[in-house]
Write an enzyme that holds these catalytic residues in place. Sequence first.
Site, short mmCIF file in Angstrom:
data_model
loop_
_atom_site.label_atom_id
_atom_site.label_comp_id
_atom_site.label_asym_id
_atom_site.label_seq_id
_atom_site.Cartn_x
_atom_site.Cartn_y
_atom_site.Cartn_z
N LYS A 73 0.84 -1.19 0.00
CA LYS A 73 0.00 0.00 0.00
C LYS A 73 0.88 1.24 0.00
O LYS A 73 1.95 1.26 0.62
CB LYS A 73 -0.91 -0.04 1.24
CG LYS A 73 -1.96 1.05 1.32
CD LYS A 73 -2.83 0.81 2.54
CE LYS A 73 -3.91 1.86 2.72
NZ LYS A 73 -4.76 1.58 3.90
N SER A 148 -9.51 1.24 3.10
CA SER A 148 -8.73 2.12 2.23
C SER A 148 -7.65 1.38 1.44
O SER A 148 -7.00 1.96 0.58
CB SER A 148 -8.07 3.20 3.08
OG SER A 148 -7.20 2.62 4.05
N SER A 172 -9.56 -1.55 7.21
CA SER A 172 -9.12 -1.29 5.83
C SER A 172 -8.36 -2.42 5.16
O SER A 172 -7.95 -2.28 4.01
CB SER A 172 -8.26 -0.01 5.80
OG SER A 172 -9.06 1.12 6.03
#
Length: 476
Positions: A73, A148, A172
Amino acid sequence: MTSPAIGPRPDSITAVARSFSRMRELRAQDRDGLNLVLSHDQERAAAQAREVQREMDSGVELGPLAGVPFMAKDNIATLHLPTTCGSRLLEGYVSPYEATVITRLQRGGAILAGKTNCDEFAMGSSTEHSAYGPARNPLDPSRVPGGSSGGSAGVVAGGIVRVALGSETGGSVRQPASFCGIVGVKPTYGRVSRYGLVAFASSLDQIGVFGASVHDAATVLEVIAGRDTLDSTSTERPVPSYREAAAKTMKGVVIGRPREYFASSLDPRIAALCDGALAQLRELGAVVKDVSLPNTDLAIPVYYIIAPAEASSNLARYDGVRYGRRVTGDGLSGMYERTRSRGFGAEVTRRILLGTYVLSAGYRDAYYKRAQQVRTLIAEDFHTVFTAGVDVLFTPTAPSTAFELGAKTDDPYAMYLSDIFTVTANLAGVPAMSVPIGRVDGLPVGGQFIAPHFGEQAMFGAAFALERALGARAHQ
């Protein structure tokens, strides 16, 4: 079908080439682009693959992920690829140091193939709040991949890589795993170093793992877990073999079914899949019992006081002075105002304002202090259940399947409710994971295991058993 586990050792050069080929293939299939990957360096990844292959061929003992490509990420610091956090404020920023989790994976021979799209500064539940455009679900590009960490979930679900790193503040990793039909793991707070993870809400943030199978996720967690002197919140507890949990039997294991997670408002098709999964575990010898976590309904309001409060403090460092984007203005205060107003997106701005408000004079005790007190009650709910003989809990991961792009962007509250079943584990600091349990209208549904602090082995044991029992039905 159930995805086979990582192994035997791949040819690292071929594995990297396959990852980038799959990335191009997905782009060609979807004319709008899935927008899962924000940055990559194929030449560097190929060079790393050649070096790993040379070491393996010469008999050098590497880790269980040697030769395996992975992605991270874009809020996890890397030395050679940008770390933008999905924000224009950090556009093009390359960190002078890398996260401990990246170091540990690469030392074991894993190959960083790219950085994935995410909601700006990890604030969102759909990866629609990225400054670089929304990510799309590879199973249905008209829908979100969750957030996210939607980009990381998407690259695993799309077959670009088998494993990826994400981060969790309120769900997330687990919610995108549910939306994309893969495995997502949030470890106990302190089990994995946060060094190099860009801070959103420090008492809640954690690095988590996506895997194409339970074994894949367990393997990655074994490699990245453990004490790190660069993170004072990391634990010194030894790291057990999570892969060995595959051999555990379910006979006599007590699985709690929290009634608050199965309210009448839950989609009955999701509830039926969860109860079907519990029936499978019962057939394997587990004991399923109804339990109560009475403060669950307070989790969303508590989370959306504590998390924005910590965000308003953590994001104060982005002022245009030290690093990142700078927009000149009338004097120092003008520069601050222009830099932050033009650099931050709407969702980040909303949360900073909310956090600043609840910490302001006259309101701190009424909001932030009270929220922390209720957070303690939520943690005590878990403690009470686990000390009463429950080994793991099982719940839905999310209240719905992946929703369409744009469906909730104008309704922040509806978006926040996407995390209604996941935020409790973050508030309490306990480990939790999502595994595929079936589909509704062709879209994946995840079931969630929650364990006591440092109870990852029990959690993985149940997940391995359920994955085997459901087999191909988990993806149908």
